[in-house]
Design an enzyme around this catalytic site. Structure first.
Site, PDB file in Angstrom:
ATOM      1  N   VAL A 164     -13.467  51.002 -21.368  1.00  0.00           N
ATOM      2  CA  VAL A 164     -13.631  51.030 -22.807  1.00  0.00           C
ATOM      3  C   VAL A 164     -13.004  49.802 -23.467  1.00  0.00           C
ATOM      4  CG1 VAL A 164     -11.474  52.300 -23.227  1.00  0.00           C
ATOM      5  CG2 VAL A 164     -13.393  52.574 -24.816  1.00  0.00           C
ATOM      6  N   LYS A 165     -12.087  49.154 -22.779  1.00  0.00           N
ATOM      7  CA  LYS A 165     -11.374  48.014 -23.362  1.00  0.00           C
ATOM      8  C   LYS A 165     -12.278  46.800 -23.580  1.00  0.00           C
ATOM      9  CE  LYS A 165      -7.256  49.874 -23.660  1.00  0.00           C
ATOM     10  NZ  LYS A 165      -6.614  50.074 -24.959  1.00  0.00           N
TER      11      LYS A 165
END
Length: 450
Positions: A44-45
């Site tokens: 998700v980063k």
């Protein structure tokens, strides 16, 4: 429809929702997993990394030919390295030494310069991840410090992308949003959007390791990467990330390391989903929440990253055995059998005086104690990460002026066969770990022939 992108940056996001069928069997409310491990960098980063870099370009703090610098547990560094490679920047990342070897290899594969620093340091220590990264940025010409913990573009990435995706994918039916708290960007940004678009109907639940301070823990070390907030006892001021907006959350669910790891492995074996342990923790919490709901509710949980980054940890039986996360098979005596009725280990705080240490030995009758970092709690954590050495009763006979602290004792997991554990560890004493914490200290003569 075929998706064609002009660069890898356009491929960030648009991740699917996957219903959890087998692991959620018998639960009335449907639980859907947001598969963030399908981003280009595997987490998700990537969303935050893209937003932060593009914002820095717009405001002029990152210029052509510049250097991206960040302190990270790995995933944000990977995302930044991908964006930097595509945009023509160098990348320097500082990571704590508990970061998995798999993540370090991925960072280097993308061309990032990786600097490993001890993870168990006070925030003010020059070697602390954030302090070292900031100093490198200050000393490197053309460098920009991403600072995901306090960068407003981090939560904004999820206001702009993750939240709208979830609302559209569920056709506005989502009632509960569950996500781990790391920097706080994912849970805060997505949660804020969902609350706004639903007129406050969506409940936002943050997920935290049991010992993390976000959920009220003592801040002692835990084993799930990329989630929670560790607090060194020597830290002068405990600063929480500005990316974490506590007012967005309706509740925090605390999940133990074992529960997180077991759920992580169950997702792979029952759902075919290979995720990291922070995702396992989030799913464990989401299932807990969903059990109290009905078919009219819909729970969405975020799986932040891929289990491929943790093959040497959470999916390695040897690692799990050594750290006390696997129990015995019942076919051979294991360390857990040996210490089943044993008392907790004698504990001496690192700041104790010689007289106080003697009191511990007199009270417990122990021959050896573990020396741990002091924590402001009623009971010592006994987390393996807090243990800094050992202390032997006999070494106090000469009336030393300071505690004669010896090296940390070799350790074995409660599920390890007794003979194998002592053969591997060596030494006359062994610290027995259960779920990563010292359960007891045992001498070799009691369990093995000389």
């Amino acid at each position: 429809m075929t998706h064609v992108y002009e660069s890898v940056l356009d491929a960030v996001g648009h991740t699917p929702l996957i219903r959890l069928n087998r692991i959620g069997e018998g639960i009335g409310a449907p639980v859907y997993l947001k598969a963030e491990f399908l981003n280009p960098g595997g987490s998700v980063k990537d969303r935050a990394a893209r937003h932060m870099v593009l914002a820095a370009e717009r405001d002029g703090t990152l210029r052509p030919g510049g250097v991206v610098v960040e302190g990270t547990s790995g995933n944000t560094g990977i995302g930044l390295a991908i964006v930097a490679a595509q945009r023509g920047y160098r990348t320097i990342v500082v990571v704590p030494d508990k970061t998995s070897a798999d993540k370090l290899a991925v960072l280097r594969a993308y061309g990032a310069e990786v600097i490993v620093t001890p993870g168990g340091l006070p925030r003010e220590d020059p070697g602390h991840v954030s302090q070292l990264a900031r100093r490198i940025a200050d000393e490197t010409p053309g460098a920009w410090f991403a600072n995901q913990y306090d960068n407003p573009a981090n939560p904004q990435a999820h206001v702009d992308t993750t939240g709208p995706e979830l609302w559209e994918q569920t056709a506005g039916r989502v009632t509960h949003y569950v996500a781990g708290i790391g920097t706080g960007g994912t849970v805060s940004g997505t949660g804020a959007y969902l609350k706004r678009v639903s007129d406050g109907r969506v409940r936002v639940i943050g997920v935290d390791p049991e010992s993390s301070t976000y959920g009220g823990g003592d801040g002692s070390p835990y084993y799930v990467e990329s989630i929670g907030h560790y607090l060194h006892p020597g830290t002068v001021e405990d600063l929480w990330p500005q990316s974490f907006h506590t007012d967005v959350l309706d509740a925090v669910e605390r999940v133990g390391d074992r529960d997180a790891i077991e759920t992580t492995r169950a997702l792979a074996r029952q759902e075919g989903l290979l995720v990291g342990a922070s995702g396992g923790a989030a799913v464990a919490a989401a299932l807990r929440v969903a059990r109290g709901l009905g078919p009219g509710d819909l729970v969405v949980v975020v799986a932040p990253d891929s289990g491929r980054n943790y093959l040497s940890k959470y999916f390695d039986d040897g690692w799990l055995l050594r750290n006390g996360f696997l129990d015995g098979t019942g076919t051979r005596p294991v360390l857990g059998d040996l210490v089943a009725g044993a008392p907790a280990p004698a504990v001496v705080p690192a700041t104790a005086s010689v007289a106080q240490a003697r009191e511990v030995f007199d009270r417990t009758g122990a021959e050896v104690a573990i020396v741990v970092l002091d924590r402001a709690s009623t009971a010592p954590s006994r987390s393996a990460g807090d243990v800094i050495g050992a202390l032997f009763r006999d070494d106090l006979k000469e009336d030393p002026e300071r505690l004669p602290v010896a090296a940390v004792l070799p350790a074995g997991g409660a599920g390890e066969p007794v003979d194998e554990a002592f053969a591997r560890a060596g030494g006359d004493w062994l610290a027995v770990l259960h779920d990563g914490r010292v359960r007891a200290v045992v001498p070799r003569p009691l369990v093995a022939s000389p």
